[in-house]
Design a protein around this motif. Structure first.
Motif, PDB file in Angstrom:
ATOM      1  N   GLU A 128      -3.643  -3.051 -10.436  1.00  0.00           N
ATOM      2  CA  GLU A 128      -3.538  -2.071 -11.513  1.00  0.00           C
ATOM      3  C   GLU A 128      -4.766  -1.183 -11.627  1.00  0.00           C
ATOM      4  O   GLU A 128      -4.685  -0.050 -12.098  1.00  0.00           O
ATOM      5  CB  GLU A 128      -3.301  -2.780 -12.852  1.00  0.00           C
ATOM      6  CG  GLU A 128      -1.940  -3.418 -12.984  1.00  0.00           C
ATOM      7  CD  GLU A 128      -1.760  -4.081 -14.334  1.00  0.00           C
ATOM      8  OE1 GLU A 128      -2.582  -3.858 -15.243  1.00  0.00           O
ATOM      9  OE2 GLU A 128      -0.779  -4.824 -14.484  1.00  0.00           O
ATOM     10  N   ASP A 129      -5.934  -1.683 -11.231  1.00  0.00           N
ATOM     11  CA  ASP A 129      -7.181  -0.930 -11.350  1.00  0.00           C
ATOM     12  C   ASP A 129      -7.551  -0.170 -10.074  1.00  0.00           C
ATOM     13  O   ASP A 129      -8.610   0.447 -10.002  1.00  0.00           O
ATOM     14  CB  ASP A 129      -8.328  -1.878 -11.707  1.00  0.00           C
ATOM     15  CG  ASP A 129      -8.104  -2.564 -13.046  1.00  0.00           C
ATOM     16  OD1 ASP A 129      -7.566  -1.896 -13.963  1.00  0.00           O
ATOM     17  OD2 ASP A 129      -8.442  -3.749 -13.175  1.00  0.00           O
ATOM     18  N   ALA A 130      -6.685  -0.222  -9.092  1.00  0.00           N
ATOM     19  CA  ALA A 130      -6.988   0.410  -7.799  1.00  0.00           C
ATOM     20  C   ALA A 130      -7.085   1.920  -7.939  1.00  0.00           C
ATOM     21  O   ALA A 130      -6.402   2.542  -8.763  1.00  0.00           O
ATOM     22  CB  ALA A 130      -5.922   0.054  -6.776  1.00  0.00           C
ATOM     23  N   LYS A 131      -7.939   2.487  -7.110  1.00  0.00           N
ATOM     24  CA  LYS A 131      -8.094   3.940  -7.030  1.00  0.00           C
ATOM     25  C   LYS A 131      -7.775   4.362  -5.603  1.00  0.00           C
ATOM     26  O   LYS A 131      -7.899   3.578  -4.662  1.00  0.00           O
ATOM     27  CB  LYS A 131      -9.524   4.335  -7.383  1.00  0.00           C
ATOM     28  CG  LYS A 131      -9.876   4.012  -8.816  1.00  0.00           C
ATOM     29  CD  LYS A 131     -11.270   4.434  -9.143  1.00  0.00           C
ATOM     30  CE  LYS A 131     -11.575   4.077 -10.593  1.00  0.00           C
ATOM     31  NZ  LYS A 131     -12.940   4.346 -10.942  1.00  0.00           N
ATOM     32  N   VAL A 132      -7.368   5.600  -5.460  1.00  0.00           N
ATOM     33  CA  VAL A 132      -7.087   6.127  -4.126  1.00  0.00           C
ATOM     34  C   VAL A 132      -8.380   6.111  -3.320  1.00  0.00           C
ATOM     35  O   VAL A 132      -9.428   6.545  -3.799  1.00  0.00           O
ATOM     36  CB  VAL A 132      -6.519   7.558  -4.199  1.00  0.00           C
ATOM     37  CG1 VAL A 132      -6.367   8.149  -2.815  1.00  0.00           C
ATOM     38  CG2 VAL A 132      -5.186   7.554  -4.932  1.00  0.00           C
TER      39      VAL A 132
ATOM     40  N   PHE B 154      -5.278   5.773   0.968  1.00  0.00           N
ATOM     41  CA  PHE B 154      -4.387   4.667   0.630  1.00  0.00           C
ATOM     42  C   PHE B 154      -4.665   4.176  -0.781  1.00  0.00           C
ATOM     43  O   PHE B 154      -5.728   4.415  -1.344  1.00  0.00           O
ATOM     44  CB  PHE B 154      -4.515   3.520   1.638  1.00  0.00           C
ATOM     45  CG  PHE B 154      -5.849   2.829   1.606  1.00  0.00           C
ATOM     46  CD1 PHE B 154      -6.026   1.671   0.866  1.00  0.00           C
ATOM     47  CD2 PHE B 154      -6.929   3.330   2.323  1.00  0.00           C
ATOM     48  CE1 PHE B 154      -7.248   1.026   0.837  1.00  0.00           C
ATOM     49  CE2 PHE B 154      -8.156   2.687   2.305  1.00  0.00           C
ATOM     50  CZ  PHE B 154      -8.311   1.535   1.555  1.00  0.00           C
ATOM     51  N   LEU B 155      -3.676   3.483  -1.340  1.00  0.00           N
ATOM     52  CA  LEU B 155      -3.772   2.905  -2.670  1.00  0.00           C
ATOM     53  C   LEU B 155      -3.113   1.530  -2.641  1.00  0.00           C
ATOM     54  O   LEU B 155      -1.995   1.387  -2.139  1.00  0.00           O
ATOM     55  CB  LEU B 155      -3.049   3.801  -3.681  1.00  0.00           C
ATOM     56  CG  LEU B 155      -2.953   3.275  -5.105  1.00  0.00           C
ATOM     57  CD1 LEU B 155      -4.319   3.347  -5.775  1.00  0.00           C
ATOM     58  CD2 LEU B 155      -1.930   4.069  -5.901  1.00  0.00           C
TER      59      LEU B 155
ATOM     60  N   TYR C 242       0.823  -1.209   0.000  1.00  0.00           N
ATOM     61  CA  TYR C 242       0.000   0.000   0.000  1.00  0.00           C
ATOM     62  C   TYR C 242       0.859   1.262   0.000  1.00  0.00           C
ATOM     63  O   TYR C 242       1.941   1.283   0.572  1.00  0.00           O
ATOM     64  CB  TYR C 242      -0.912   0.038   1.232  1.00  0.00           C
ATOM     65  CG  TYR C 242      -1.940  -1.057   1.234  1.00  0.00           C
ATOM     66  CD1 TYR C 242      -3.103  -0.933   0.494  1.00  0.00           C
ATOM     67  CD2 TYR C 242      -1.745  -2.216   1.962  1.00  0.00           C
ATOM     68  CE1 TYR C 242      -4.050  -1.950   0.478  1.00  0.00           C
ATOM     69  CE2 TYR C 242      -2.676  -3.232   1.959  1.00  0.00           C
ATOM     70  CZ  TYR C 242      -3.829  -3.097   1.219  1.00  0.00           C
ATOM     71  OH  TYR C 242      -4.754  -4.088   1.202  1.00  0.00           O
ATOM     72  N   SER C 243       0.337   2.268  -0.635  1.00  0.00           N
ATOM     73  CA  SER C 243       0.889   3.610  -0.530  1.00  0.00           C
ATOM     74  C   SER C 243      -0.116   4.404   0.304  1.00  0.00           C
ATOM     75  O   SER C 243      -1.319   4.386   0.016  1.00  0.00           O
ATOM     76  CB  SER C 243       1.033   4.222  -1.928  1.00  0.00           C
ATOM     77  OG  SER C 243       1.513   5.545  -1.826  1.00  0.00           O
TER      78      SER C 243
END
Length: 63
Positions: A28-32, A22-23, A7-8
């Motif tokens: 690849e399809d994750a959104k903040v 978090f992200l 996670y970022s």
């Protein structure tokens, strides 16, 4: 990608509000996403909100 963090995390420490986000870096399809913060909103009442209010006026009705 196995050695990269999962996670970022973003932390906004403002003067009147704080926000956590978090992200998922492995998707690849994750959104903040904004992380809800549990907080006391009235005497004996805890709610999850998107922002943590830092203002002292947030506590004036909790006497």
């Amino acid at each position: 990608m196995e050695n990269s963090p999962r996670y970022s995390v973003g932390i906004d420490l403002g003067t009147t509000h704080c926000v956590l986000s978090f992200l998922d870096t492995h998707n690849e399809d994750a959104k903040v996403e904004v992380m809800p913060i549990a907080q006391l909103t009235a005497p004996g009442k805890v709610e999850e909100k998107a922002q943590l209010v830092l203002s002292s006026t947030n506590h004036t009705n909790m006497k």
